[in-house]
Design an enzyme around this catalytic site. Structure first.
Site, short mmCIF file in Angstrom:
data_model
loop_
_atom_site.label_atom_id
_atom_site.label_comp_id
_atom_site.label_asym_id
_atom_site.label_seq_id
_atom_site.Cartn_x
_atom_site.Cartn_y
_atom_site.Cartn_z
N LYS A 78 -26.49 40.54 27.93
CA LYS A 78 -25.68 39.50 28.58
C LYS A 78 -25.80 39.51 30.09
O LYS A 78 -25.06 38.82 30.78
CB LYS A 78 -24.21 39.65 28.17
CG LYS A 78 -23.95 39.35 26.70
CD LYS A 78 -22.47 39.40 26.37
CE LYS A 78 -21.99 40.82 26.24
NZ LYS A 78 -20.59 40.89 25.73
N ASP A 143 -37.57 42.20 15.55
CA ASP A 143 -37.88 40.92 14.88
C ASP A 143 -39.37 40.64 14.82
O ASP A 143 -39.81 39.83 14.00
CB ASP A 143 -37.19 39.77 15.61
CG ASP A 143 -35.69 39.95 15.72
OD1 ASP A 143 -35.12 40.67 14.89
OD2 ASP A 143 -35.09 39.38 16.66
#
Length: 365
Positions: A78, A143
């Site tokens: 973030k 991923d």
């Protein structure tokens, strides 16, 4: 021999196995062969915005970290300096602090920055490079969806963890004649679900690249029941969705300041609820969650991460700033940071999907 440099090192985005192996390889080779000095930057780019989050990173700091998961530098998904979230008068506001990051790098007397992360971390590095900062990158994500490289480290370990989970669920599924729906990470790419689903013997594999039809899955489950196989294992990606349906979302990007991306989750429950209307067997949902990210890295990930960490120093030596290391056809090469986008997807017509279907695995299509 190239001159000794002072290099900052940060790990951003989600943690994954192999980050410490990369840090170790980078620092050990950089110290021994080039005499470089390293500065550890904590919690991703946050360490270049908030005070007190940098420290010397020496070879002594890397002792014993090779088998450890996570990252000794900490991480954050973030801390985007181009949209940094601040709390102001009871409200969250986002501010561009990229110039402050550049000034901080000057204060730290950094000759360059090594940014380790996924597409978010690397794209930020690319933008900072455009503003004049010397940046090199290392791609990582469980991923395996970054377009600039054939494989990222972290993927192999996560694949092993998911495969073991599927192995363990087989015994309880068979004992209770249940349908087990296992939700697996991967966001919008199905590589982790596809590989581990095949390795773990899943009967149904549902991935984002192939929207599924409920009737096709029901047919597969019923067909197994006629062969005295009254249990089924369904491996479903967090980004999978039914034909004509939508992604399952836990949090929207705008709901969390600084996040920048949606938080997926719930695809397993969506699938289970749809199946429950047509299937008599008990259905249970297992969300593997962050179990997939943790633990000691596999041997393959340790080696790949170490190769990446060592190769970064060749880019620094050759002045190939605004580039990242990547695996291409078995070799570690340099590619522009601009190629580090989340654009790799499973080919629905590719060899692995085709072979899986030929063995009777359903993709719900």
């Amino acid at each position: 021999m190239s001159r000794s440099l002072r290099l900052g090192v940060l790990t951003g985005g989600g943690d994954c196995p192999g980050l410490n192996a990369l840090i170790r390889g980078l620092v050990k080779r950089g110290t021994h062969e080039f005499g470089h000095e390293f500065v550890g930057i904590e919690n991703g780019y946050m360490g270049l915005v908030e005070p007190g989050l940098t420290h010397p990173l020496t070879e002594e700091d890397t002792r014993g970290i090779l088998p450890k998961g996570g990252t000794i530098l900490g991480t954050s998904n973030k801390a985007n300096p181009f949209a940094y979230a601040f709390h102001d008068n009871g409200h969250w506001v986002e501010k561009d602090v990229s110039d402050e990051v550049l000034r901080r790098c000057e204060e730290l007397k950094l000759d360059g920055l090594v940014a380790v992360g996924g597409d978010g971390t690397l794209s930020i590095g690319h933008r900072l490079a455009a503003k004049g900062l010397n940046v090199v990158g290392c791609p990582k994500t469980i991923d395996n969806d970054l377009s600039g490289t054939d494989q990222t480290f972290g993927f192999d370990t996560a694949r092993l963890i998911v495969t073991e989970a599927l192995d363990r669920l087989h015994s309880t599924a068979e004992a209770h004649d249940r349908v087990m729906v296992v939700e697996i990470m991967g966001r919008h790419a199905g590589f982790l679900t596809l590989d581990s689903g095949i390795a773990g013997g899943a009967d149904v594999i549902l991935i984002p690249e192939i929207p599924y039809r409920v009737d096709s899955i029901v047919e597969k489950i019923r067909r197994r029941a006629t062969r005295r196989r009254s249990f089924s294992i369904i491996a479903i990606s967090e980004g999978a969705y039914p034909e004509g349906g939508a992604l399952a979302v836990l949090e929207k990007a705008e709901d969390v300041p600084g996040r920048g991306v949606v938080r997926l989750g719930g695809s397993g429950k969506v699938c289970a609820d749809l199946l429950a209307k047509h299937v008599e067997a008990e259905i249970r949902v297992t969300v593997l969650g962050h179990l997939q990210r943790g633990g000691s890295p596999s041997a393959a990930d340790r080696v790949l991460a170490t190769r990446y960490g060592c190769k970064v120093l060749d880019l620094v030596r050759d002045g190939q700033w605004n580039h990242m290391v990547a695996l291409r056809a078995g070799e570690i090469v340099a590619v522009p940071l601009s190629e580090s986008r989340k654009e790799r997807r499973v080919d629905p017509s590719g060899e692995l999907v085709r072979f899986a279907k030929s063995m009777g695995i359903s993709f719900g299509d």
